[in-house]
Design a protein around this motif. Structure first.
Motif, PDB file in Angstrom:
ATOM      1  N   LYS A 268       0.975  -1.017  -0.003  1.00  0.00           N
ATOM      2  CA  LYS A 268      -0.113   0.168  -0.049  1.00  0.00           C
ATOM      3  C   LYS A 268       0.928   1.270  -0.085  1.00  0.00           C
ATOM      4  O   LYS A 268       2.316   0.842   0.368  1.00  0.00           O
ATOM      5  N   GLY A 269       0.383   2.489  -0.262  1.00  0.00           N
ATOM      6  CA  GLY A 269       1.053   3.440  -0.257  1.00  0.00           C
ATOM      7  C   GLY A 269       0.301   4.858  -0.853  1.00  0.00           C
ATOM      8  O   GLY A 269      -0.591   4.663  -1.125  1.00  0.00           O
ATOM      9  N   TYR A 301      -3.107   3.949  -2.442  1.00  0.00           N
ATOM     10  CA  TYR A 301      -3.631   2.733  -3.268  1.00  0.00           C
ATOM     11  C   TYR A 301      -3.282   1.518  -2.167  1.00  0.00           C
ATOM     12  O   TYR A 301      -2.702   1.746  -1.119  1.00  0.00           O
ATOM     13  N   TRP A 302      -3.639   0.356  -2.355  1.00  0.00           N
ATOM     14  CA  TRP A 302      -3.715  -0.841  -1.866  1.00  0.00           C
ATOM     15  C   TRP A 302      -3.704  -1.888  -2.650  1.00  0.00           C
ATOM     16  O   TRP A 302      -4.538  -2.134  -3.932  1.00  0.00           O
ATOM     17  N   ARG A 303      -2.947  -2.992  -2.847  1.00  0.00           N
ATOM     18  CA  ARG A 303      -2.660  -3.992  -3.608  1.00  0.00           C
ATOM     19  C   ARG A 303      -2.403  -5.378  -2.818  1.00  0.00           C
ATOM     20  O   ARG A 303      -1.233  -5.363  -2.275  1.00  0.00           O
ATOM     21  N   ILE A 304      -3.377  -6.352  -3.106  1.00  0.00           N
ATOM     22  CA  ILE A 304      -3.252  -7.544  -2.372  1.00  0.00           C
ATOM     23  C   ILE A 304      -2.311  -8.387  -3.111  1.00  0.00           C
ATOM     24  O   ILE A 304      -2.365  -8.413  -4.369  1.00  0.00           O
ATOM     25  N   LEU A 305      -1.164  -8.659  -2.435  1.00  0.00           N
ATOM     26  CA  LEU A 305      -0.231  -9.780  -3.124  1.00  0.00           C
ATOM     27  C   LEU A 305       0.173 -10.847  -2.282  1.00  0.00           C
ATOM     28  O   LEU A 305       0.167 -10.621  -1.009  1.00  0.00           O
ATOM     29  N   ASN A 306       0.537 -11.901  -2.739  1.00  0.00           N
ATOM     30  CA  ASN A 306       1.119 -13.013  -2.013  1.00  0.00           C
ATOM     31  C   ASN A 306       2.461 -12.755  -1.689  1.00  0.00           C
ATOM     32  O   ASN A 306       3.373 -11.856  -2.296  1.00  0.00           O
ATOM     33  N   PRO A 307       2.952 -13.267  -0.527  1.00  0.00           N
ATOM     34  CA  PRO A 307       4.408 -13.075  -0.169  1.00  0.00           C
ATOM     35  C   PRO A 307       5.508 -13.265  -1.334  1.00  0.00           C
ATOM     36  O   PRO A 307       5.149 -14.114  -2.007  1.00  0.00           O
ATOM     37  N   GLY A 308       6.537 -12.342  -1.321  1.00  0.00           N
ATOM     38  CA  GLY A 308       7.463 -12.192  -2.523  1.00  0.00           C
ATOM     39  C   GLY A 308       8.107 -11.051  -2.693  1.00  0.00           C
ATOM     40  O   GLY A 308       7.462 -10.115  -1.900  1.00  0.00           O
ATOM     41  N   GLU A 309       8.827 -10.947  -3.523  1.00  0.00           N
ATOM     42  CA  GLU A 309       9.470  -9.518  -4.070  1.00  0.00           C
ATOM     43  C   GLU A 309       8.815  -9.077  -5.372  1.00  0.00           C
ATOM     44  O   GLU A 309       9.008 -10.210  -6.288  1.00  0.00           O
TER      45      GLU A 309
END
Length: 382
Positions: A268-269, A301-309
């Motif tokens: 998010k940011g 903004y918010w962006r749902i993501l799985n763990p990772g880079e």
């Protein structure tokens, strides 16, 4: 609703954290007309179809515009993304017409989605016990060139392709988060409510694999907004008896809490200019995922993501793009990933080119006197 209010007042730290850090919107009934019909008949006299449609005869869940087919058609014509977006797909004009066959409830929900920058959503249904995620629409097979041999069994209508969303792995994570916390949803050894188990013993399934249909709320939410929406089917009985409701609540309580907490997973940011002013409708691009999102009116903004880079970039009209590497961890709590964009000269360059009809501007050769016509044209350009 009662649980959240009571536990918040009693000081439950988990509920207090959820309520204070999350905007939670609850809709008790999307179809009050149908609910009224089902309630009058009750669980003993009702059937699965009673209460499914509105008073006007609409199935609200499938009453949304089919944006998936429009996106796939644009992909086949190689229009994505330079002429047709891979996100926030526009609603067709014929669907917005006053005489379109669209329920008033559907129009209200679409306006509600446009007004609020939702991130995660779920609609609760009955008749099965599983979690379904997009795409719900089955993609028709691509046209095969006439010269290429076709199998006798290769019929476009009978054999649609199972098209996964660019966020397929994230949708599976969200679906498993609910199903695994449910007390009985993963007990698929008993089979499904009407047919065999379609979930591979996990309690989750992609909608197009199980029950393909076009124009669903889940597909619309994913392609027209930033929201990841799933369908949660709570049980085989679409209208349980009052005496069974307490156990149904216990079956789903932990799942509901766990699912809502997933909104705080990912990144998010804020996206701002060099003066600190927020930039609305900036595009957030995550490398490797062909589905972008936009910033809200406050540049957030918010962006749902799985763990990772992830390699993440922010882009906006009139600004130079900015790229960062953002890491997502297993613990709940979105990673802060802000962007500051500097203004670009391209907007002014495009304006100058448009003034010249998008033709190259003739270079003035030093030492050669200009004709009156050339001098006048140069003065007009300047």
């Amino acid at each position: 609703m009662q649980f959240l209010c009571k536990e918040y007042q009693d000081g439950n730290p988990r509920v207090r954290s959820l309520v204070t850090e999350t905007r939670i919107h609850l809709v008790p009934s999307l179809n009050p007309d149908g609910y009224e019909l089902a309630r009058e008949a009750g669980s003993e006299l009702g059937n699965w179809a009673l209460g499914h449609w509105t008073e006007e005869g609409y199935d609200l869940f499938e009453n949304f515009p089919d944006l998936a087919s429009a996106l796939w058609a644009a992909e086949e014509r190689r229009l994505v993304p330079h002429k047709f977006p891979n996100h926030h797909v526009p609603i067709p004009e014929h669907y917005l017409a006053e005489d379109a066959t669209v329920a008033v409830e559907t129009r209200a929900v679409m306006a509600w989605m446009d007004k609020n920058p939702f991130v995660l959503g779920a609609n609760l249904q009955g008749g099965e016990k599983l979690v379904s995620y997009p795409f719900d629409t089955a993609r028709p097979r691509s046209q095969v060139p006439a010269a290429a041999p076709r199998s006798p069994d290769d019929y476009e209508d009978d054999n649609p392709e199972l098209q996964e969303t660019p966020d397929h792995a994230i949708f599976r994570w969200l679906a498993i988060a609910y199903a695994s916390a449910h007390l009985t949803m993963t007990e698929t050894f008993r089979g499904g409510c009407h047919t065999q188990d379609m979930t591979d013993a996990m309690g989750i399934v992609q909608g197009a694999k199980w029950h393909p249909r076009a124009g669903t709320m889940n597909d619309f939410s994913y392609l027209h907004t930033n929201c990841l929406e799933l369908s949660i089917y709570l049980g085989c009985d679409k209208f349980p008896h009052e005496s069974e409701l307490q156990q149904e609540w216990e079956n789903n309580k932990e799942s509901l809490l766990t699912f809502m907490e997933q909104v705080h997973r990912g990144i998010k940011g804020l996206v701002t200019d060099q003066q600190g002013e927020p930039i609305a409708n900036a595009t957030i691009v995550v490398g490797g995922i062909n589905h972008n999102i936009k910033t809200a009116s406050g540049g957030d903004y918010w962006r749902i993501l799985n763990p990772g880079e992830y390699r993440v970039s922010a882009r906006a009209e009139g600004y130079n793009p900015s790229v960062k590497t953002c890491s997502v961890f297993y613990d709940i709590g979105a990673t802060q990933c802000n962007f500051v964009l500097s203004r670009s000269n391209w907007k002014r360059i495009r304006e100058i080119m448009a003034m010249n009809g998008n033709r190259p501007i003739r270079r003035v050769v030093p030492g050669r006197p200009m004709t009156p016509r050339e001098r006048m044209r140069l003065r007009m350009r300047l």
